[in-house]
Design an enzyme around this catalytic site. Structure first.
Site, PDB file in Angstrom:
ATOM      1  N   ARG A  61     -13.496  22.898  86.860  1.00  0.00           N
ATOM      2  CA  ARG A  61     -13.257  23.296  88.252  1.00  0.00           C
ATOM      3  C   ARG A  61     -12.473  22.254  89.036  1.00  0.00           C
ATOM      4  O   ARG A  61     -11.831  22.593  90.020  1.00  0.00           O
ATOM      5  CB  ARG A  61     -14.579  23.665  88.930  1.00  0.00           C
ATOM      6  CG  ARG A  61     -15.151  24.972  88.361  1.00  0.00           C
ATOM      7  CD  ARG A  61     -16.487  25.339  88.978  1.00  0.00           C
ATOM      8  NE  ARG A  61     -17.470  24.287  88.859  1.00  0.00           N
ATOM      9  CZ  ARG A  61     -18.268  24.085  87.810  1.00  0.00           C
ATOM     10  NH1 ARG A  61     -18.178  24.869  86.765  1.00  0.00           N
ATOM     11  NH2 ARG A  61     -19.131  23.095  87.806  1.00  0.00           N
ATOM     12  N   GLU A  98     -27.298  15.827  84.796  1.00  0.00           N
ATOM     13  CA  GLU A  98     -28.653  16.173  85.230  1.00  0.00           C
ATOM     14  C   GLU A  98     -29.291  17.197  84.301  1.00  0.00           C
ATOM     15  O   GLU A  98     -30.491  17.371  84.283  1.00  0.00           O
ATOM     16  CB  GLU A  98     -28.669  16.665  86.688  1.00  0.00           C
ATOM     17  CG  GLU A  98     -27.827  17.885  86.955  1.00  0.00           C
ATOM     18  CD  GLU A  98     -26.388  17.565  87.371  1.00  0.00           C
ATOM     19  OE1 GLU A  98     -25.787  18.427  88.005  1.00  0.00           O
ATOM     20  OE2 GLU A  98     -25.869  16.482  87.052  1.00  0.00           O
TER      21      GLU A  98
END
Length: 175
Positions: A61, A98
């Site tokens: 992105r 994460e």
């Protein structure tokens, strides 16, 4: 105000890519060409006075607006990709996400030593990917001129991780 417009369009996807994560989906922004142009203008406004030689976008992105930004500023675009996706000689950096682990790469000849690089990505969360990208730029002799993001999750405090590379950290929307 751009932040208000973006918050109306960015959608939350709960439990993606794994339970407990609330993913900020920017794909609705891509439906509105005028808004995308306004976003590029807003990023450029935040970067006034910063000397930049090239823009690096982080897969995938970060390519969307990073390339548009580079094109608008008349600067080279540098793709930073997942391991094994670039066709020429690369250097790599591994990091923890994460929700897992990853490795990114950059071409060894992506820019000249001493170049001032803006790193762009769509989202700043914990900062793992962007820190790894920063290390790649530094390994090749580049200087991090600034960072730009569409979204910054400020409650995760990643800006503190980036400040050792550059104090110029721009985002259009903060949560």
């Amino acid at each position: 105000m751009i932040q208000d417009k973006l918050k109306l369009e960015i959608r939350d996807i709960v439990d993606f890519p794994k339970p407990g994560i609330v993913f900020k989906d920017i794909t609705p922004l891509l439906k509105d060409a005028a808004l995308c142009n306004e976003m590029i203008d807003a990023i450029i406004d935040q970067l006034q006075g910063i000397e930049i030689d090239a823009i690096a976008g982080i897969e995938s992105r970060g390519f969307l607006f990073g390339f548009l930004l580079a094109n608008r500023l008349g600067l080279p675009f540098i793709p930073i990709r997942k391991q094994g996706k670039l066709p020429f000689k690369t250097i790599a950096e591994s990091y923890a996400l994460e929700y897992g682990q990853a490795t990114i790469e950059i071409h060894e000849d992506a820019f000249e030593q001493g170049s001032r690089i803006l790193i762009h990505d769509d989202l700043l969360a914990t900062g793992g990917t962007v820190v790894a990208a920063s290390k790649l730029i530094e390994k090749l002799g580049g200087v991090i001129a600034a960072y730009s993001f569409i979204i910054s999750l400020d409650f995760l405090k990643a800006k503190g991780r980036l400040s050792r590379f550059s104090d110029t950290i721009c985002s259009l929307v903060s949560y």
